[in-house]
Design a protein around this motif. Structure first.
Motif, short mmCIF file in Angstrom:
data_model
loop_
_atom_site.label_atom_id
_atom_site.label_comp_id
_atom_site.label_asym_id
_atom_site.label_seq_id
_atom_site.Cartn_x
_atom_site.Cartn_y
_atom_site.Cartn_z
N PRO A 69 40.53 126.36 43.34
CA PRO A 69 41.32 125.62 42.13
C PRO A 69 42.78 125.62 42.34
O PRO A 69 43.08 126.61 42.85
CB PRO A 69 40.69 126.43 40.97
CG PRO A 69 40.73 127.77 41.37
CD PRO A 69 39.99 127.46 43.03
N ASP A 70 43.29 124.62 41.85
CA ASP A 70 44.73 124.65 41.82
C ASP A 70 45.47 125.32 40.62
O ASP A 70 46.18 124.79 39.81
CB ASP A 70 45.41 123.29 42.28
CG ASP A 70 46.87 123.46 42.32
OD1 ASP A 70 47.26 123.97 42.97
OD2 ASP A 70 47.48 122.59 41.40
N VAL A 71 45.22 126.52 40.70
CA VAL A 71 45.54 127.54 39.22
C VAL A 71 46.47 128.62 39.84
O VAL A 71 46.45 129.23 41.01
CB VAL A 71 44.50 127.98 38.52
CG1 VAL A 71 43.68 126.92 38.05
CG2 VAL A 71 43.67 128.68 39.75
N VAL A 72 47.28 129.06 39.05
CA VAL A 72 48.33 130.18 39.32
C VAL A 72 47.78 131.27 39.99
O VAL A 72 48.13 132.05 40.85
CB VAL A 72 49.10 130.41 38.03
CG1 VAL A 72 49.97 131.77 38.10
CG2 VAL A 72 49.99 129.36 37.83
N LYS A 86 55.91 130.14 42.69
CA LYS A 86 57.06 130.52 43.58
C LYS A 86 58.28 130.81 42.81
O LYS A 86 59.27 131.44 43.05
CB LYS A 86 57.43 129.11 44.40
CG LYS A 86 56.33 128.91 45.47
CD LYS A 86 56.88 127.92 46.47
CE LYS A 86 56.78 126.48 46.04
NZ LYS A 86 57.46 125.61 46.97
N GLU A 93 56.66 129.18 50.16
CA GLU A 93 55.48 128.23 50.25
C GLU A 93 54.37 128.72 49.07
O GLU A 93 54.32 130.14 49.27
CB GLU A 93 55.07 128.09 51.59
CG GLU A 93 56.01 127.29 52.44
CD GLU A 93 55.57 127.09 53.87
OE1 GLU A 93 56.29 126.68 54.61
OE2 GLU A 93 54.70 127.87 54.33
N THR A 112 51.64 116.82 47.21
CA THR A 112 52.46 116.09 48.14
C THR A 112 52.77 117.13 49.33
O THR A 112 52.22 118.49 49.21
CB THR A 112 53.94 115.95 47.62
OG1 THR A 112 54.41 117.27 47.13
CG2 THR A 112 53.76 114.89 46.51
N ARG A 134 51.51 122.09 51.71
CA ARG A 134 51.10 121.26 50.40
C ARG A 134 51.99 121.86 49.12
O ARG A 134 51.70 123.06 49.05
CB ARG A 134 49.74 121.04 50.14
CG ARG A 134 48.91 120.21 51.05
CD ARG A 134 47.54 120.07 50.77
NE ARG A 134 47.03 119.08 51.67
CZ ARG A 134 46.57 119.11 52.98
NH1 ARG A 134 46.77 120.37 53.37
NH2 ARG A 134 45.99 118.13 53.49
N ASN A 135 52.19 121.00 48.31
CA ASN A 135 53.05 121.17 47.08
C ASN A 135 52.26 120.88 45.89
O ASN A 135 51.67 119.67 46.09
CB ASN A 135 54.37 120.70 47.06
CG ASN A 135 55.08 120.90 45.81
OD1 ASN A 135 55.14 121.78 45.25
ND2 ASN A 135 55.37 119.71 45.36
N THR A 136 52.21 121.77 45.12
CA THR A 136 51.50 121.33 43.56
C THR A 136 52.34 121.86 42.49
O THR A 136 52.98 122.85 42.83
CB THR A 136 49.98 121.98 43.63
OG1 THR A 136 50.01 123.30 43.38
CG2 THR A 136 49.20 121.55 44.72
N ARG A 137 51.96 121.38 41.48
CA ARG A 137 52.83 122.01 40.32
C ARG A 137 52.25 123.26 40.00
O ARG A 137 53.32 124.18 39.63
CB ARG A 137 52.14 121.17 39.17
CG ARG A 137 52.71 121.45 37.73
CD ARG A 137 52.37 120.35 36.74
NE ARG A 137 52.83 120.91 35.41
CZ ARG A 137 51.78 121.52 34.83
NH1 ARG A 137 50.85 122.30 35.20
NH2 ARG A 137 52.15 122.05 33.45
N GLU A 189 45.62 123.63 36.89
CA GLU A 189 46.15 124.54 35.78
C GLU A 189 46.61 123.33 34.91
O GLU A 189 47.31 122.47 34.96
CB GLU A 189 47.41 125.15 36.42
CG GLU A 189 47.90 126.40 35.33
CD GLU A 189 47.26 127.51 35.73
OE1 GLU A 189 46.28 127.67 36.49
OE2 GLU A 189 47.93 128.69 35.15
N ARG A 221 54.40 125.56 42.61
CA ARG A 221 55.86 125.74 42.32
C ARG A 221 56.03 126.74 41.07
O ARG A 221 57.17 127.58 41.09
CB ARG A 221 56.37 124.28 41.73
CG ARG A 221 56.62 123.23 42.55
CD ARG A 221 57.48 121.99 42.04
NE ARG A 221 57.20 121.52 41.02
CZ ARG A 221 55.96 120.29 41.00
NH1 ARG A 221 55.77 119.96 42.21
NH2 ARG A 221 55.79 119.77 39.83
N LYS A 222 55.12 126.92 40.21
CA LYS A 222 55.13 127.82 39.22
C LYS A 222 55.24 129.22 39.83
O LYS A 222 56.06 129.98 39.27
CB LYS A 222 53.93 127.68 38.34
CG LYS A 222 54.27 127.91 36.82
CD LYS A 222 52.97 127.89 36.08
CE LYS A 222 52.98 126.47 35.13
NZ LYS A 222 51.82 126.52 34.25
N LEU A 251 42.28 124.96 49.23
CA LEU A 251 42.29 123.68 48.40
C LEU A 251 41.21 123.03 49.64
O LEU A 251 41.41 123.25 50.69
CB LEU A 251 43.36 122.92 48.36
CG LEU A 251 44.41 123.40 47.31
CD1 LEU A 251 45.63 122.46 47.46
CD2 LEU A 251 43.73 123.16 45.95
#
Lengths: 310, 310
Positions: B240-243, B201, B226, A186, B192-195, A169, B198-199, B233
């Motif tokens: 992909p790491d997208v919303v 959540k 989570e 992380t 795992r946590n990604t940007r 994103e 977080r959005k 991933l």
């Protein structure tokens, strides 16, 4: 060299400072600011309650702090420390202290900087960027003088990066720094497995001792469970890895218990940590699983802010 | 050199082989056996469905295998591979294949050995002990010819060891090897946590989109949640790491979803993966969170054994 107050605040970002490797030395705050290691905040800790903490410059502010390299026990801000660096009143889990809890919940990494040759709270030997640290745990306790103190265990973890050819994103107007941050992954939570925890989980057939709801994950109906150490493993609690110190919990109850949202009384009643409302009896197979009352007491003492009267 | 069948079976144990460092070379199975790297099992995989798998000797048995060093895509046993190493019938999640799932659930590490210079299924260059690997994930899919195939992602992880002065459950009659194993800690689960997660959540205020039960962890009532990637991933899925590829879930529903015990249909109904019973509608805030249908399809196709007809 300009004083901190003259530096404009920079936007918060989480992750490695571009072009700065762990071990790199800096002469002062101005250089840390210029290298995007520590944004101006006027203090050793940068961030807020809503955003989390993105960097810390440690210079031995509290007597209870401990620095063991890859593991750091970090004392919360506030509490009016005296000259011996002992707090003189209760600390509160607000502001950047609450930000550190958000770091733990979200797996947000902290750029950790060590002050070198610290005397009277000043780093006479300059500063060293130590790398990225995660907040693994927090707790409250009473000091010898009876004041409430909050502490955090920071553990070094450099994280990982999403592969370049995997979509992430991103907005067109992101800076290079923001793009780098967006690719950064992380660990938000890590569940540990030991031989003793496998033993406890097998006693209960992987069914949670608190809510008793099986988290079924396969066609055969076998549930998933986690071994929760009552007195936590690791610094500074150093709980033993023995059957009497472990509960078989579902992930949800495990998260609640580890955060002191659930507490257990000496007579094995599960109560809400905040309201002390009775939730139910802990399910225990007494013939196979003797639970250590001292471990339960240690767990409650780790939540000194809320366990009084239990 | 004795043939495998003449070697007595040794007791199963999990963890590093004492005195053997990753990278060490062995000429054959007899040497691997003598060094406690690979207990005799007559095959490349040692263990059982009830105990898990303690070691693997990889010698390129299946065309779908992939070895990328620290990440290995490992194909299950069985399915009668032909000369081109393609399976010719459905594989089953039984025996040591089921053992690998137990490894994943419990965080049991595998001593992984690489056959070198493999030709016609034989390691002409001997063997190299590669280190400890965890099973991070498993899935099923249909091969081009329509056969059901099970695969596992193994990821290198050397684990950690309980400090020497911390008590560990031990019996007096344990061997040195068993004592070493008892001190050994692995990661059972890693979130795992990604940007982008977080959005997602924050859109749901950390309340699970499936069960809607908030896992409250602090005095302010803020729940823990989570971010669950729908198309996973990492290799080989590379989601992909997208919303639009992420759900906000509680830990329990996250574990169920990642294991295919919960599946989601194109019209956003949550169903039991095994019985296809309707569990409810996914809670979606459409104005902020558009979920990618292709990602849901990819997730279902990862559970080809149970998703037919959805």
């Amino acid at each position: 060299m300009s004083t901190p107050s003259r530096r404009a605040p920079k936007k918060i970002y989480f992750g490695p400072p571009p072009g700065v490797a762990p071990g790199e030395w800096f002469s002062g705050h101005a250089e840390l600011y210029a290298a995007n290691v520590h944004r101006f905040s006027g203090q050793g800790i940068s961030g807020s309650d809503r955003e989390g903490v993105d960097s810390i410059v440690a210079s031995g502010g509290y007597a209870a702090d401990r620095d063991e390299g890859d593991v750091v026990i970090y004392t919360a801000m506030g509490g009016d420390p005296d000259k011996q660096r002992h707090i003189t009143k209760d600390q509160e889990l607000t502001g950047r202290n609450a930000g550190l809890v958000l770091n733990e919940r979200e797996g947000l990494p902290i750029r950790f900087v060590r002050g070198l040759d610290i005397r009277s709270g000043k780093a006479r030997g300059g500063y060293q960027y130590a790398g990225l640290y995660l907040v693994e745990e927090h707790w409250s306790c009473r000091t010898e003088r009876g004041h409430l103190m909050w502490q955090f265990r920071l553990v070094r973890d450099e994280g990982e990066v999403v592969a370049d050819d995997v979509a992430v994103e991103a907005d067109d107007d992101m800076t290079d720094l923001e793009r780098a941050t967006a690719r950064y992954i992380t660990a938000q939570r890590r569940v540990r497995n030991t031989r003793a925890s496998r033993k406890v989980k097998s006693i209960y057939g992987n069914v949670c001792q608190i809510c008793r709801v099986p988290v079924v994950v396969d066609a055969g109906g076998v549930p998933y469970s986690e071994g929760a150490h009552i007195q936590a493993l690791g610094e500074p609690h150093r709980g033993p890895d023995v059957v009497s110190n472990i509960l078989c919990l579902c992930p949800n109850c495990h998260v609640r218990f580890d955060n002191g949202a659930l507490l257990i009384t000496d007579d094995l009643k599960v109560v809400d940590g905040f309201t002390h409302e009775l939730i139910g009896n802990l399910n225990v197979r007494y013939n196979q699983h003797r639970i250590g009352i001292d471990f339960l007491r240690q767990h409650r003492s780790r939540w000194a802010d809320r366990s009084q009267g239990l």
